[in-house]
Design a protein around this motif. Structure first.
Motif: not given
Lengths: 292, 393
Positions: B47-68
């Motif tokens: 979620t940080s560093g050069p690959a953040a553009s991959l990790g950030e949306p993945e983190r957001d998704t996981l937080q969303m589905v756990v809540e759901e």
């Protein structure tokens, strides 16, 4: 496409990439000429110029105004860097100062990552015209702007160093700091000027190249390195040499990519640099006078 | 003396563990009055560093589905607790995070990492600890050979599927000679290598293979060679910005042949950077990109539309392919835990036996031999028209 037009294509694309390297080499040479050190953070100023321009343009400012502000911002950052890091350490050895500029480049790159993230950005080309066809090869109009900028910048610098009082003062300070101080030249102020000015040139280069190369937070490192090689090639004290070195490097890379192997392109640039350093350490146009 | 050395080591360890701990963000169950004890799942993302553009949306998704999931009562009344760690796009940080999840948090399973490199880095740790892991990175190496990857799964489409789709297009257009351009890193080598291998099997000649660096700013020299070659189409394996520059150079040189890209261009950035030059580009893509255009009988369409709607409601942007991979990893896991209960080995078995699972990235049919589980139907060919993605029939 025949073999000839293929060669012309290599030459044209080499000229474009080469003028980019040349502009960065020019910024390096200016700082080196005035302060006697390499500003290895120069690539980051290219990034700052390009990305600030992108942000301002996205914020709705007109293009020309955004570009001018971006250049000013980069110059200001250059001044800030000089006052905050180089000036307090002005009595340290040249090596220490160069290491400081490396640290600065890491800090600036980190800041750029925080501000602009890892996404790539672009700017619109200055004119929207179809690519020019030349004997079966093609050239995008933006390349002409980059070439033009390189020529204008080197001409202005030549006039500055040869025909103005300040320019002469700069050269004097570089040859002998103590003697220059004795005749009333303030080397501290010149150093500030050098960092501000080279930051602005680098930012200008960044804005000119972004329509072709795109811009990312880490674009500066490789460009800075290539600019450094170009400066070494041309002779580190010579502004015209920097332009020739940059263009030579760009053309060599294009031919190497086209005729030998595209995978080996970067390696070839480094091999050429080593060869030049071994046979002609002062560079192609470098004077024999020692910079120490 | 020895004692002080031991103390120093201990202190260093503590500091390291502390540093790791800071990255922790725990999503506590929404239903706080849950009667049953929570199930703990770990996630390690870039979620940080050069690959953040991959990790950030993945983190957001996981937080969303756990809540759901927890809002619906979790897994049979057990809320799910997600421990999310950031590996800062670094292999060594990934291994530290994996050790922490396995030894301290005793997670049931691990989701991650975002990149092939960081995923491969933690394979050893999770295999030794016998914890099931679902990677959201692309390379087939993560799950092959199956004998050594008993505990590892992934939710992305293999490069074989990408190559198959591209070759199917070439065959349909009757093109026999093709030039390949690839970025000179693991991503490009993997994609181009698979394509060239598969092309040979299908009677398509790769007349030219040229490379460029990810940071290169001009690919005209390589494309001039393409122009001089007998190639009738060009296939490019790269991601933006390099992929966008190739596309611009391609149009500037006036090349008239079809231009194919791999799925690496599947985001808005590519279109934004390449502008008009992108029109006419053909590429294989996951269905998420063109969900609205899919025929109604597509098994994934409902899942895709619901995912897009939920994600847009929460984050106000359209989800990317990467979000989809994280969504699939999470629900594959939930599905397996439902069947197996809180037992790592049984969860692994359940994951391996998953069939007909309709996800965002495709319909998953796992087996002992295939821990990625996606087939050719997981991708579609799209063409860029007027700066937008259009489904090709």
């Amino acid at each position: 496409m025949g073999t000839e037009s293929q060669y012309i294509q290599y030459l044209l694309s080499g000229l474009t990439t080469g003028s980019i390297y040349a502009l960065i080499a020019l910024a390096l040479v200016v700082t080196f000429n005035i302060t006697g050190i390499f500003n290895l953070a120069i690539g980051e100023f290219v990034t700052i110029g390009a990305l600030t321009a992108v942000s301002l343009l996205h914020a709705g400012l007109p293009a020309t105004l955004s570009y001018c502000i971006a250049v000013l911002v980069a110059g200001l950052v250059g001044a800030l860097v000089e006052r905050a890091t180089i000036h307090p350490a002005r009595n340290a050895s040249v090596l220490s100062l160069i290491i400081i500029t490396i640290a600065v480049s890491i800090v600036l790159r980190g800041a750029a990552l925080l501000i602009w993230k890892t996404y790539p950005y672009t700017l619109p080309p200055f004119v929207t015209a179809p690519p020019l066809r030349l004997l079966g090869a093609s050239l995008v109009p933006q390349s002409l702007f980059i070439l033009g900028l390189a020529v204008v910048a080197v001409s202005l610098l030549f006039i500055f160093f040869e025909f103005t009082y300040t320019g002469k003062a700069v050269r004097a300070a570089m040859m002998n700091q103590t003697a220059a101080r004795l005749v009333g030249i303030n080397p501290g102020r010149l150093s500030l000027f050098a960092f501000t000015f080279s930051g602005a040139i680098a930012a200008l280069a960044g804005i000119f190249i972004t329509p072709i190369t795109m811009a990312t937070y880490d674009m500066g490192f490789m460009l800075g390195l290539k600019g450094f090689v170009a400066a070494i090639l041309g002779g580190v004290t010579n502004a015209t040499g920097a332009i020739i070195g940059g263009i030579l490097l760009g053309v060599l890379e294009a031919f190497a990519a086209g005729m030998v192997s595209s995978g080996l392109k970067d390696a070839i640039a480094m091999v050429v640099m080593i060869a030049v350093l071994l046979t002609r350490p002062t560079g192609i146009l470098g004077s024999t006078r020692n910079s120490a | 003396m020895k004692r002080s050395l031991f103390l120093v080591c201990l202190l260093t360890l503590l500091v390291l563990a502390g540093g790791c701990g800071k990255a922790k963000t725990t999503t506590t169950p929404a239903a706080t009055k849950a009667q049953k004890e929570p199930y703990t799942i770990g996630a390690i993302l870039d979620t940080s560093g050069p690959a953040a553009s991959l990790g950030e949306p993945e983190r957001d998704t996981l937080q969303m589905v756990v809540e759901e999931l927890n809002a619906k009562g979790g897994i049979d009344g057990h809320p799910v607790e997600l421990i999310l760690l950031d590996n800062k796009s670094s292999e060594s940080e990934a291994v530290l995070a994996a050790k922490r999840l396995v030894n301290e948090d005793k997670v049931l399973a691990i989701i991650g990492c975002s990149q092939t490199g960081t995923s491969l880095a933690i394979v050893d740790t999770v295999t030794k600890a016998q914890v099931p892991m679902i990677s959201v990175a692309s390379s087939a190496k993560i799950v092959t050979p199956p004998s050594e990857r008993r505990w590892i799964f992934k939710t992305t489409q293999n490069n074989e599927i990408v190559a198959q789709k591209m070759i199917a297009y070439l065959k349909q257009k009757g093109i026999k000679d093709v030039a390949v351009l690839s970025v000179n890193n693991a991503y490009g080598r993997d994609g181009a290598g698979t394509f060239i291998e598969l092309a040979a099997k299908n009677g398509i000649n790769v007349v030219l293979h040229e490379k460029f660096e990810a940071t290169d700013t001009d690919m005209t020299a390589q494309l001039a060679k393409v122009k001089a070659s007998p190639a009738k189409a060009t296939a490019v394996f790269a991601i933006p910005p390099a992929a966008s520059i190739v596309t611009k150079n391609f149009r500037d040189l006036g090349l008239q042949m079809p231009l194919l890209h791999c799925h690496g261009i599947g985001n808005k950035k590519f279109l934004e950077l390449a502008g008009d030059a992108a029109n006419g580009v053909v590429a294989p893509m996951g269905k998420l990109l063109v969900a609205e255009q899919l025929p109604d009988n597509d098994p994934q369409k409902q899942v895709l539309l619901k995912f897009i709607a939920d994600y847009q409601k929460k984050y106000h942007v359209r989800p990317t392919t990467f979000s989809g991979h994280a969504y699939d990893a999470f629900y594959l896991l939930v599905n397996a835990i439902k069947q197996a209960g809180p037992d790592r080995a049984k969860i692994r078995d359940a994951l391996e036996q998953t069939t007909g699972f309709v996800g965002v990235s495709g319909v998953f049919n796992m087996s002992a031999q295939d821990h990625s589980g996606l087939g050719e139907d997981a991708m579609v060919l799209v063409e860029v028209k007027d700066g937008k993605w259009h489904l090709l029939q």
